[in-house]
Design a protein around this motif. Structure first.
Motif, PDB file in Angstrom:
ATOM      1  N   PHE A 179     -24.052 -21.517  89.826  1.00  0.00           N
ATOM      2  CA  PHE A 179     -23.735 -20.280  90.670  1.00  0.00           C
ATOM      3  C   PHE A 179     -25.070 -19.659  91.110  1.00  0.00           C
ATOM      4  O   PHE A 179     -25.861 -19.672  90.279  1.00  0.00           O
ATOM      5  CB  PHE A 179     -22.603 -19.538  90.424  1.00  0.00           C
ATOM      6  N   VAL A 180     -25.059 -19.052  92.306  1.00  0.00           N
ATOM      7  CA  VAL A 180     -26.172 -18.156  92.564  1.00  0.00           C
ATOM      8  C   VAL A 180     -25.590 -16.508  92.379  1.00  0.00           C
ATOM      9  O   VAL A 180     -24.585 -16.200  92.939  1.00  0.00           O
ATOM     10  CB  VAL A 180     -26.715 -18.207  93.894  1.00  0.00           C
ATOM     11  N   PRO A 181     -26.074 -15.972  91.272  1.00  0.00           N
ATOM     12  CA  PRO A 181     -25.570 -14.415  91.052  1.00  0.00           C
ATOM     13  C   PRO A 181     -25.840 -13.797  92.486  1.00  0.00           C
ATOM     14  O   PRO A 181     -26.800 -13.837  93.020  1.00  0.00           O
ATOM     15  CB  PRO A 181     -26.611 -13.820  90.129  1.00  0.00           C
ATOM     16  N   LEU A 182     -24.829 -12.956  92.741  1.00  0.00           N
ATOM     17  CA  LEU A 182     -24.813 -12.425  94.314  1.00  0.00           C
ATOM     18  C   LEU A 182     -25.825 -10.990  94.118  1.00  0.00           C
ATOM     19  O   LEU A 182     -26.492 -10.974  95.142  1.00  0.00           O
ATOM     20  CB  LEU A 182     -23.296 -11.702  94.412  1.00  0.00           C
ATOM     21  N   HIS A 183     -26.126 -10.852  92.897  1.00  0.00           N
ATOM     22  CA  HIS A 183     -27.168  -9.618  92.887  1.00  0.00           C
ATOM     23  C   HIS A 183     -28.414 -10.281  93.510  1.00  0.00           C
ATOM     24  O   HIS A 183     -29.140  -9.533  93.988  1.00  0.00           O
ATOM     25  CB  HIS A 183     -27.173  -8.866  91.537  1.00  0.00           C
ATOM     26  N   ASP A 184     -28.743 -11.289  93.129  1.00  0.00           N
ATOM     27  CA  ASP A 184     -30.159 -11.971  93.383  1.00  0.00           C
ATOM     28  C   ASP A 184     -30.085 -12.112  94.930  1.00  0.00           C
ATOM     29  O   ASP A 184     -31.061 -12.004  95.733  1.00  0.00           O
ATOM     30  CB  ASP A 184     -30.356 -13.285  92.806  1.00  0.00           C
ATOM     31  N   ALA A 185     -28.832 -12.788  95.481  1.00  0.00           N
ATOM     32  CA  ALA A 185     -28.738 -13.159  97.003  1.00  0.00           C
ATOM     33  C   ALA A 185     -28.774 -11.723  97.685  1.00  0.00           C
ATOM     34  O   ALA A 185     -29.616 -11.455  98.712  1.00  0.00           O
ATOM     35  CB  ALA A 185     -27.675 -13.622  97.237  1.00  0.00           C
ATOM     36  N   VAL A 186     -28.183 -10.526  97.201  1.00  0.00           N
ATOM     37  CA  VAL A 186     -28.206  -9.316  97.808  1.00  0.00           C
ATOM     38  C   VAL A 186     -29.659  -8.853  97.976  1.00  0.00           C
ATOM     39  O   VAL A 186     -30.202  -8.178  98.860  1.00  0.00           O
ATOM     40  CB  VAL A 186     -27.475  -8.238  97.032  1.00  0.00           C
ATOM     41  N   ALA A 187     -30.450  -8.805  96.887  1.00  0.00           N
ATOM     42  CA  ALA A 187     -31.825  -8.272  96.466  1.00  0.00           C
ATOM     43  C   ALA A 187     -32.687  -9.062  97.885  1.00  0.00           C
ATOM     44  O   ALA A 187     -33.463  -8.590  98.374  1.00  0.00           O
ATOM     45  CB  ALA A 187     -32.299  -8.480  95.277  1.00  0.00           C
ATOM     46  N   PHE A 188     -32.428 -10.482  97.732  1.00  0.00           N
ATOM     47  CA  PHE A 188     -33.436 -11.297  98.433  1.00  0.00           C
ATOM     48  C   PHE A 188     -33.232 -10.841  99.979  1.00  0.00           C
ATOM     49  O   PHE A 188     -33.979 -10.993 100.792  1.00  0.00           O
ATOM     50  CB  PHE A 188     -33.037 -12.727  98.509  1.00  0.00           C
ATOM     51  N   VAL A 189     -31.987 -10.276 100.480  1.00  0.00           N
ATOM     52  CA  VAL A 189     -31.801  -9.887 101.865  1.00  0.00           C
ATOM     53  C   VAL A 189     -32.709  -8.781 102.249  1.00  0.00           C
ATOM     54  O   VAL A 189     -33.378  -8.903 103.432  1.00  0.00           O
ATOM     55  CB  VAL A 189     -30.569  -9.449 101.970  1.00  0.00           C
ATOM     56  N   ALA A 190     -33.479  -8.126 101.397  1.00  0.00           N
ATOM     57  CA  ALA A 190     -34.454  -7.301 101.680  1.00  0.00           C
ATOM     58  C   ALA A 190     -35.660  -7.856 102.148  1.00  0.00           C
ATOM     59  O   ALA A 190     -36.465  -7.725 103.157  1.00  0.00           O
ATOM     60  CB  ALA A 190     -34.831  -6.519 100.481  1.00  0.00           C
ATOM     61  N   VAL A 191     -36.013  -9.099 101.518  1.00  0.00           N
ATOM     62  CA  VAL A 191     -37.082 -10.065 101.953  1.00  0.00           C
ATOM     63  C   VAL A 191     -36.828 -10.648 103.230  1.00  0.00           C
ATOM     64  O   VAL A 191     -37.809 -10.541 104.069  1.00  0.00           O
ATOM     65  CB  VAL A 191     -37.520 -10.983 100.753  1.00  0.00           C
ATOM     66  N   MET A 192     -35.631 -11.051 103.485  1.00  0.00           N
ATOM     67  CA  MET A 192     -35.334 -11.760 104.679  1.00  0.00           C
ATOM     68  C   MET A 192     -35.593 -10.750 105.931  1.00  0.00           C
ATOM     69  O   MET A 192     -36.030 -10.998 106.716  1.00  0.00           O
ATOM     70  CB  MET A 192     -33.913 -12.382 104.729  1.00  0.00           C
ATOM     71  N   ASN A 193     -35.060  -9.629 105.610  1.00  0.00           N
ATOM     72  CA  ASN A 193     -35.039  -8.478 106.747  1.00  0.00           C
ATOM     73  C   ASN A 193     -36.437  -8.134 106.995  1.00  0.00           C
ATOM     74  O   ASN A 193     -36.836  -8.025 108.033  1.00  0.00           O
ATOM     75  CB  ASN A 193     -34.492  -7.345 106.033  1.00  0.00           C
TER      76      ASN A 193
END
Lengths: 203, 203
Positions: free
Chosen positions: A140-154
């Motif tokens: 699985f991908v821990p959701l907290h990592d995906a959430v944090a990476f949203v800052a980079v995508m944005n």
């Protein structure tokens, strides 16, 4: 959006096998209000979609090869459990990642969109990760990592919005719309991940 | 940061009674990497803190009275269960909200900060909401609503960053730093809320 989406392996948007979202359309309306997502947001997302669609493969390339590849605790999710590269897996998910950029900007946020948001989230959890592509990778991908990476995508998507000669105000509005959509999606993924835990309305 | 913080009721930053975060400093380091949070981010957060601190009460006023007050499913969390206003509760949390803006920009993200992030999150859950102020209000704030509202905070704080004559590039960098911090904080709150559910590493 008709440019070959049906050729993308595992891209099941709108298909019958996609499970229903745990979030209702009425709840989605609340989520949109909480995120300040208005008709204007939708209008600027469409504008962003026209700008981003031709650049989407390059954007995903930047995120995946330019950034994630250099972050071991993120890169591992596209690799074998022992860390060996899985280029086929990476390539397959890259294609769907590209399509997701288009869907974010150009799709109507209706029941099909809501259901596919749920499917996307589940494919990052132990319920469905790796299954679509028949690989053995992290469970699985821990959701907290995906959430944090949203800052980079944005942050990194902004320059791509400014390549087509729009005014600074339009670029700003397109960017704000993108960010609002991603925050909305994070809220939805949260509800999907929450179905893994004790059913709790707090998440 | 020494301007009266000790007079804020319930502001327990750094105090002994604050529980330890479920996230370690080493994990925080990973979260920061995932969010693209660098030394530069920290530098621009400090710059933002100087700009925002004097405006923080006005910003919270805008969020609470200007936006949340008009959204019933958010406003109810500062009201009695039957919907009656609780101006004392609202005022008390506003003061801590103001302080949180300063802390976001000006604090060192060390163990005390990490612990207080956890405390902030718990105070939005059924474990601790309402206790600090001795009120009867909604039992918790659904995390998905807080997550969605982050989009509004990110969007509406930008003009305040542009009031002190900084260059467009500096305003942009301060804003990106703010957004990266908030995304990092969302990831941390997620871990805190996850302690309510079956302990799962997936959230």
């Amino acid at each position: 959006m008709e440019n070959g989406e049906h050729d993308i392996h595992g891209y099941d948007y709108g298909k019958a096998g996609v499970p229903s979202s745990p979030v209702t359309l009425e709840e989605l309306q609340h989520f949109k209000i909480s995120a300040g997502f208005t008709d204007d947001t939708e209008r600027y997302l469409r504008m962003a979609g026209v700008v981003l669609a031709p650049q989407a493969p390059a954007i995903v390339q930047k995120w995946r090869s330019g950034i994630i590849a250099g972050i071991p605790h993120l890169a591992r999710h596209s690799r074998a459990v022992n860390g060996d590269p899985r280029p086929g897996y990476l390539a397959a998910t890259n294609l769907r990642f590209v399509q997701w950029i288009e869907d974010t900007c150009l799709r109507t946020y209706d029941q099909s969109w809501l259901n596919y948001q749920h499917e996307i989230a589940l494919r990052h959890t132990s319920l469905k990760k790796n299954q679509t592509d028949g690989v053995e990778s992290t469970p699985f991908v821990p959701l907290h990592d995906a959430v944090a990476f949203v800052a980079v995508m944005n942050q990194t998507i902004r320059p791509y919005l400014a390549t087509q000669g729009h005014s600074e105000a339009e670029v700003e509005a397109m960017h704000a719309a993108w960010c609002a959509s991603l925050q909305l999606q994070v809220a939805l993924w949260l509800r999907s991940y929450a179905t893994l835990a004790n059913p709790t309305p707090e998440l």
